[in-house]
Design a protein around this motif. Structure first.
Motif, short mmCIF file in Angstrom:
data_model
loop_
_atom_site.label_atom_id
_atom_site.label_comp_id
_atom_site.label_asym_id
_atom_site.label_seq_id
_atom_site.Cartn_x
_atom_site.Cartn_y
_atom_site.Cartn_z
N ASP A 108 101.82 71.70 76.73
CA ASP A 108 102.22 71.57 77.57
C ASP A 108 104.20 71.73 77.16
O ASP A 108 104.15 71.69 75.86
N ILE A 109 104.52 71.97 78.64
CA ILE A 109 106.23 72.13 78.48
C ILE A 109 107.09 70.72 78.86
O ILE A 109 107.05 70.88 79.84
N TRP A 110 108.16 70.53 78.22
CA TRP A 110 109.35 69.70 79.78
C TRP A 110 110.67 69.85 79.29
O TRP A 110 111.11 70.27 77.46
N GLN A 111 111.39 69.82 79.86
CA GLN A 111 112.77 70.07 80.02
C GLN A 111 113.20 68.97 81.38
O GLN A 111 113.08 68.41 81.72
N CYS A 112 114.55 69.08 80.82
CA CYS A 112 115.79 68.91 81.48
C CYS A 112 115.82 69.26 82.80
O CYS A 112 116.14 70.83 81.95
N ASP A 113 116.58 69.27 83.50
CA ASP A 113 116.71 70.55 84.95
C ASP A 113 119.06 71.09 84.75
O ASP A 113 118.58 70.67 83.59
N VAL A 161 121.47 72.13 73.52
CA VAL A 161 120.33 73.03 74.82
C VAL A 161 118.57 73.21 74.25
O VAL A 161 118.50 73.43 73.62
N HIS A 162 118.15 72.81 74.77
CA HIS A 162 116.08 72.75 75.05
C HIS A 162 115.46 72.68 75.12
O HIS A 162 115.72 72.06 76.26
N ILE A 163 114.30 72.58 75.36
CA ILE A 163 113.22 72.82 75.31
C ILE A 163 111.96 71.92 74.69
O ILE A 163 112.44 72.64 73.19
N HIS A 164 111.26 71.02 75.45
CA HIS A 164 110.45 70.43 74.06
C HIS A 164 108.99 71.48 74.47
O HIS A 164 108.97 71.58 75.87
N SER A 176 107.31 69.79 69.09
CA SER A 176 108.86 70.69 68.18
C SER A 176 109.82 70.97 69.53
O SER A 176 109.58 71.01 70.96
N GLN A 177 110.75 71.89 69.70
CA GLN A 177 112.00 71.95 70.56
C GLN A 177 112.17 73.43 69.88
O GLN A 177 111.61 74.11 69.19
N LEU A 178 112.47 74.47 71.41
CA LEU A 178 112.86 75.54 71.68
C LEU A 178 114.75 75.33 71.73
O LEU A 178 114.86 74.96 72.43
N PHE A 179 115.26 76.68 71.45
CA PHE A 179 116.59 76.43 71.31
C PHE A 179 117.04 77.89 71.85
O PHE A 179 116.42 78.57 72.00
N LEU A 218 114.81 81.06 71.15
CA LEU A 218 114.07 81.94 71.06
C LEU A 218 115.18 83.06 71.86
O LEU A 218 116.20 82.94 71.62
N ASN A 219 114.47 84.54 71.37
CA ASN A 219 115.17 85.52 72.13
C ASN A 219 114.88 85.81 73.07
O ASN A 219 114.13 86.73 73.42
#
Length: 237
Positions: A108-113, A161-164, A176-179, A218-219
């Motif tokens: 599952d992922i969720w993020q801001c616009d 800046v991140h994605i959950h 966790s989160q991605l950066f 993230l790369n």
């Protein structure tokens, strides 16, 4: 933003991962696969290493949207603008026999616009309850892969800046989160629809990032008009 998630496995340090893979001592090297042998000799960890768990945060909404392209709102069909991002998860199981693909896991992922807003919530920035853009899940295939099409996320005060993301498997959760690289964010945010006033928090100044964010960075590579990234993660079940 309390983290009350039940982890999907043990978050391992270097020594424990090597032990889990049979790489704790050179006595066992002779019976290992070539990839594991090289890892042991170089004191390196495999690409499917267990990553740090980080807080779920206040914006998780279990909308149960099974879709790969999460950019639109399913009710209105309106697509959130932004730089395209192709995000590929490769989920593996870490065991004494090595790293093997983990099919059937729910990612599952969720993020801001682009302007830093989340759908489905009411906070000090906006009321977006009932909307479901930039949310969704995929089930990993036989190779442990879950693929998403989204946008490069924007930012909001107090966070880098991140994605959950959340991985669910056999009634257990790992969250966790991605950066993202600060320099790349600087370039992207200089153009619409990301342009906004205020001071953006950078990775080094983000309290959550400092709890292992460098292992969740993230790369990204250029892909058409946007970017693409593959994120490998191993779960010690």
């Amino acid at each position: 933003m309390d983290n009350d998630d039940k982890p999907i496995g043990t978050i391992l340090n270097r020594r424990k991962v090597l032990m889990a893979l049979g790489l704790g001592g050179l006595a066992g090297v002779g019976g290992l696969m070539s990839g594991q042998r090289a890892a042991a000799q170089n004191n390196a960890l495999p690409s499917c290493i267990v990553r740090p768990a980080l807080t779920e945060g206040p914006y998780f909404v279990d909308v149960q949207l099974n879709r790969s392209d999460i950019r639109s709102d399913p009710t209105t069909g309106v697509v959130k603008p932004g730089v395209p991002l192709s995000l590929r998860f490769v989920v593996s199981r870490v065991s004494t026999s090595g790293c093997t693909p983990l099919p059937g896991a729910m990612v599952d992922i969720w993020q801001c616009d682009a302007q830093g807003l989340y759908s489905g919530v009411q906070d000090r920035f906006a009321d977006t309850r009932g909307q479901k853009w930039l949310r969704g899940y995929q089930i990993t295939d036989a190779q442990g892969v879950a693929q998403f099409t989204t946008i490069y996320p924007g930012w909001y005060p107090g966070r880098t800046v991140h994605i959950h993301f959340k991985i669910r498997y056999q009634n257990r959760d790992f969250t966790s989160q991605l950066f993202f690289d600060d320099a790349l964010s600087d370039r992207i945010f200089a153009n619409p629809p990301y342009v906004k006033t205020g001071t953006r928090t950078r990775n080094a100044n983000d309290g959550i990032y400092r709890n292992g964010g460098s292992q969740l960075l993230l790369n990204l590579t250029q892909s058409g008009q946007g970017y693409a990234a593959t994120f490998d993660i191993g779960l010690n079940l």
